[in-house]
Design a protein around this motif. Sequence first.
Motif, PDB file in Angstrom:
ATOM      1  N   LYS A  56       1.069   0.480   9.033  1.00 13.71           N
ATOM      2  CA  LYS A  56       0.384  -0.808   9.197  1.00 13.71           C
ATOM      3  C   LYS A  56      -0.887  -0.760   8.358  1.00 13.71           C
ATOM      4  CE  LYS A  56      -1.786   0.864  13.344  1.00 13.71           C
ATOM      5  NZ  LYS A  56      -1.538   1.321  14.603  1.00 13.71           N
ATOM      6  N   ALA A  57      -1.443  -1.913   8.064  1.00 10.94           N
ATOM      7  CA  ALA A  57      -2.628  -1.997   7.217  1.00 10.94           C
ATOM      8  C   ALA A  57      -3.784  -1.177   7.775  1.00 10.94           C
ATOM      9  CB  ALA A  57      -3.048  -3.455   7.037  1.00 10.94           C
ATOM     10  N   GLU A  58      -3.922  -1.156   9.076  1.00 10.46           N
ATOM     11  CA  GLU A  58      -5.017  -0.431   9.715  1.00 10.46           C
ATOM     12  C   GLU A  58      -4.960   1.075   9.468  1.00 10.46           C
ATOM     13  OE1 GLU A  58      -4.648  -4.380  11.382  1.00 10.46           O
ATOM     14  OE2 GLU A  58      -3.159  -2.806  11.118  1.00 10.46           O
ATOM     15  N   ASP A  59      -3.802   1.591   9.084  1.00 13.87           N
ATOM     16  CA  ASP A  59      -3.681   3.015   8.779  1.00 13.87           C
ATOM     17  C   ASP A  59      -4.525   3.421   7.572  1.00 13.87           C
ATOM     18  OD1 ASP A  59      -1.921   3.227  10.880  1.00 13.87           O
ATOM     19  OD2 ASP A  59      -0.119   3.375   9.623  1.00 13.87           O
ATOM     20  N   LEU A  60      -4.916   2.443   6.767  1.00 11.39           N
ATOM     21  CA  LEU A  60      -5.768   2.727   5.611  1.00 11.39           C
ATOM     22  C   LEU A  60      -7.117   3.315   6.015  1.00 11.39           C
ATOM     23  CD1 LEU A  60      -5.217  -0.328   3.237  1.00 11.39           C
ATOM     24  CD2 LEU A  60      -4.888   2.075   2.648  1.00 11.39           C
ATOM     25  N   THR A  61      -7.541   3.078   7.248  1.00 11.26           N
ATOM     26  CA  THR A  61      -8.832   3.602   7.693  1.00 11.26           C
ATOM     27  C   THR A  61      -8.831   5.131   7.757  1.00 11.26           C
ATOM     28  OG1 THR A  61      -8.254   3.334  10.033  1.00 11.26           O
ATOM     29  CG2 THR A  61      -9.436   1.516   8.979  1.00 11.26           C
ATOM     30  N   ALA A  62      -7.676   5.755   7.657  1.00 14.86           N
ATOM     31  CA  ALA A  62      -7.602   7.217   7.612  1.00 14.86           C
ATOM     32  C   ALA A  62      -8.062   7.755   6.256  1.00 14.86           C
ATOM     33  CB  ALA A  62      -6.176   7.684   7.905  1.00 14.86           C
ATOM     34  N   VAL A  63      -8.140   6.880   5.261  1.00 19.30           N
ATOM     35  CA  VAL A  63      -8.604   7.262   3.933  1.00 19.30           C
ATOM     36  C   VAL A  63     -10.129   7.176   3.923  1.00 19.30           C
ATOM     37  CG1 VAL A  63      -8.525   6.705   1.470  1.00 19.30           C
ATOM     38  CG2 VAL A  63      -6.476   6.404   2.874  1.00 19.30           C
ATOM     39  N   LYS A 114      -6.684  -8.284   4.785  1.00 24.79           N
ATOM     40  CA  LYS A 114      -5.442  -8.303   5.576  1.00 24.79           C
ATOM     41  C   LYS A 114      -4.351  -9.186   4.956  1.00 24.79           C
ATOM     42  CE  LYS A 114      -3.464  -7.336   9.642  1.00 24.79           C
ATOM     43  NZ  LYS A 114      -3.355  -6.115  10.352  1.00 24.79           N
ATOM     44  N   ALA A 115      -4.729 -10.357   4.481  1.00 20.82           N
ATOM     45  CA  ALA A 115      -3.746 -11.283   3.908  1.00 20.82           C
ATOM     46  C   ALA A 115      -3.170 -10.780   2.585  1.00 20.82           C
ATOM     47  CB  ALA A 115      -4.378 -12.651   3.700  1.00 20.82           C
ATOM     48  N   ASN A 116      -3.867  -9.860   1.928  1.00 22.76           N
ATOM     49  CA  ASN A 116      -3.424  -9.363   0.629  1.00 22.76           C
ATOM     50  C   ASN A 116      -2.782  -7.984   0.695  1.00 22.76           C
ATOM     51  OD1 ASN A 116      -4.412 -11.643  -0.763  1.00 22.76           O
ATOM     52  ND2 ASN A 116      -6.470 -10.807  -0.626  1.00 22.76           N
ATOM     53  N   ILE A 117      -2.635  -7.447   1.903  1.00 24.23           N
ATOM     54  CA  ILE A 117      -2.040  -6.125   2.087  1.00 24.23           C
ATOM     55  C   ILE A 117      -0.645  -6.272   2.675  1.00 24.23           C
ATOM     56  CG2 ILE A 117      -2.201  -3.938   3.332  1.00 24.23           C
ATOM     57  CD1 ILE A 117      -5.232  -4.262   3.305  1.00 24.23           C
ATOM     58  N   LYS A 118       0.293  -5.598   2.018  1.00 26.60           N
ATOM     59  CA  LYS A 118       1.671  -5.564   2.504  1.00 26.60           C
ATOM     60  C   LYS A 118       2.027  -4.103   2.749  1.00 26.60           C
ATOM     61  CE  LYS A 118       5.268  -6.095  -0.318  1.00 26.60           C
ATOM     62  NZ  LYS A 118       6.245  -6.706  -1.242  1.00 26.60           N
ATOM     63  N   VAL A 119       2.796  -3.830   3.787  1.00 25.95           N
ATOM     64  CA  VAL A 119       3.209  -2.466   4.096  1.00 25.95           C
ATOM     65  C   VAL A 119       4.721  -2.397   3.956  1.00 25.95           C
ATOM     66  CG1 VAL A 119       3.136  -0.586   5.763  1.00 25.95           C
ATOM     67  CG2 VAL A 119       1.273  -2.251   5.693  1.00 25.95           C
ATOM     68  N   GLY A 120       5.150  -1.905   2.811  1.00 27.03           N
ATOM     69  CA  GLY A 120       6.576  -1.776   2.551  1.00 27.03           C
ATOM     70  C   GLY A 120       7.110  -0.474   3.121  1.00 27.03           C
ATOM     71  N   ILE A 150       0.803  -1.218   0.000  1.00 22.12           N
ATOM     72  CA  ILE A 150       0.000   0.000   0.000  1.00 22.12           C
ATOM     73  C   ILE A 150       0.843   1.279   0.000  1.00 22.12           C
ATOM     74  CG2 ILE A 150      -2.068  -1.057   0.958  1.00 22.12           C
ATOM     75  CD1 ILE A 150      -1.253   0.020   3.716  1.00 22.12           C
ATOM     76  N   ASN A 151       2.138   1.175   0.227  1.00 17.11           N
ATOM     77  CA  ASN A 151       3.009   2.348   0.180  1.00 17.11           C
ATOM     78  C   ASN A 151       3.596   2.590  -1.206  1.00 17.11           C
ATOM     79  OD1 ASN A 151       2.922   3.624   2.718  1.00 17.11           O
ATOM     80  ND2 ASN A 151       4.157   2.001   3.594  1.00 17.11           N
ATOM     81  N   SER A 152       3.453   1.634  -2.111  1.00 19.62           N
ATOM     82  CA  SER A 152       4.050   1.837  -3.436  1.00 19.62           C
ATOM     83  C   SER A 152       3.160   1.407  -4.602  1.00 19.62           C
ATOM     84  CB  SER A 152       5.376   1.076  -3.523  1.00 19.62           C
ATOM     85  OG  SER A 152       5.158  -0.316  -3.411  1.00 19.62           O
ATOM     86  N   VAL A 167      -3.839   6.718  -3.160  1.00 25.90           N
ATOM     87  CA  VAL A 167      -2.636   7.303  -3.765  1.00 25.90           C
ATOM     88  C   VAL A 167      -2.502   8.774  -3.366  1.00 25.90           C
ATOM     89  CG1 VAL A 167      -1.535   7.930  -5.954  1.00 25.90           C
ATOM     90  CG2 VAL A 167      -2.571   5.665  -5.682  1.00 25.90           C
ATOM     91  N   SER A 168      -3.599   9.492  -3.368  1.00 27.02           N
ATOM     92  CA  SER A 168      -3.595  10.904  -2.985  1.00 27.02           C
ATOM     93  C   SER A 168      -3.204  11.075  -1.513  1.00 27.02           C
ATOM     94  CB  SER A 168      -4.969  11.515  -3.245  1.00 27.02           C
ATOM     95  OG  SER A 168      -4.995  12.850  -2.858  1.00 27.02           O
ATOM     96  N   TYR A 169      -3.793  10.272  -0.646  1.00 26.59           N
ATOM     97  CA  TYR A 169      -3.487  10.334   0.789  1.00 26.59           C
ATOM     98  C   TYR A 169      -2.009  10.023   1.032  1.00 26.59           C
ATOM     99  CZ  TYR A 169      -3.658   9.253   5.774  1.00 26.59           C
ATOM    100  OH  TYR A 169      -3.429   9.229   7.129  1.00 26.59           O
ATOM    101  N   ARG A 170      -1.501   9.072   0.288  1.00 22.88           N
ATOM    102  CA  ARG A 170      -0.128   8.611   0.460  1.00 22.88           C
ATOM    103  C   ARG A 170       0.898   9.693   0.125  1.00 22.88           C
ATOM    104  NH1 ARG A 170       0.465   3.521  -2.979  1.00 22.88           N
ATOM    105  NH2 ARG A 170       0.986   5.005  -4.585  1.00 22.88           N
ATOM    106  N   LYS A 171       0.511  10.679  -0.670  1.00 19.94           N
ATOM    107  CA  LYS A 171       1.438  11.759  -1.020  1.00 19.94           C
ATOM    108  C   LYS A 171       1.864  12.567   0.213  1.00 19.94           C
ATOM    109  CE  LYS A 171      -0.187  12.212  -5.725  1.00 19.94           C
ATOM    110  NZ  LYS A 171      -0.969  13.004  -6.697  1.00 19.94           N
ATOM    111  N   GLY A 172       0.994  12.613   1.222  1.00 17.59           N
ATOM    112  CA  GLY A 172       1.323  13.371   2.419  1.00 17.59           C
ATOM    113  C   GLY A 172       1.516  12.537   3.665  1.00 17.59           C
ATOM    114  N   HIS A 173       1.293  11.236   3.550  1.00 21.25           N
ATOM    115  CA  HIS A 173       1.358  10.351   4.721  1.00 21.25           C
ATOM    116  C   HIS A 173       2.028   9.034   4.350  1.00 21.25           C
ATOM    117  CE1 HIS A 173      -2.146  12.992   5.184  1.00 21.25           C
ATOM    118  NE2 HIS A 173      -1.806  13.029   6.458  1.00 21.25           N
ATOM    119  N   CYS A 174       2.451   8.335   5.359  1.00 21.38           N
ATOM    120  CA  CYS A 174       3.063   7.015   5.167  1.00 21.38           C
ATOM    121  C   CYS A 174       2.248   5.986   5.950  1.00 21.38           C
ATOM    122  CB  CYS A 174       4.494   7.055   5.683  1.00 21.38           C
ATOM    123  SG  CYS A 174       5.416   5.563   5.360  1.00 21.38           S
TER     124      CYS A 174
END
Length: 82
Positions: free
Chosen positions: A53-60, A72-78, A20-22, A43-50
């Motif tokens: 963890k997968a749960e951080d996606l809830t900020a979107v 969860k099994a298909n999300i990787k946080v690089g 989700i970071n790339s 992608v837009s949110y990621r421009k200003g945030h990193c």
Amino acid sequence: MKILAIVVLVCSFVFGAVDINSANQSELMSLKGIGAKKAEAIVSYRKGHCFKKAEDLTAVKGIGSKFIAKNKANIKVGSCKK
């Protein structure tokens, strides 16, 4: 468009989890419940945030804990490129 979605979905199963970071918009759309608008929002949110963890996606906007549980099994946080 349907063919592109199918190709992306097949590739996600072959290559594993989506970082989700790339990931680009098409790669994000391979996750269950992510369409073009939500992928664009990530992608837009990621421009200003990193994502740390997968749960951080809830900020979107539009992404909740049920989405995280389903994917969860298909999300990787690089590593973050900030």
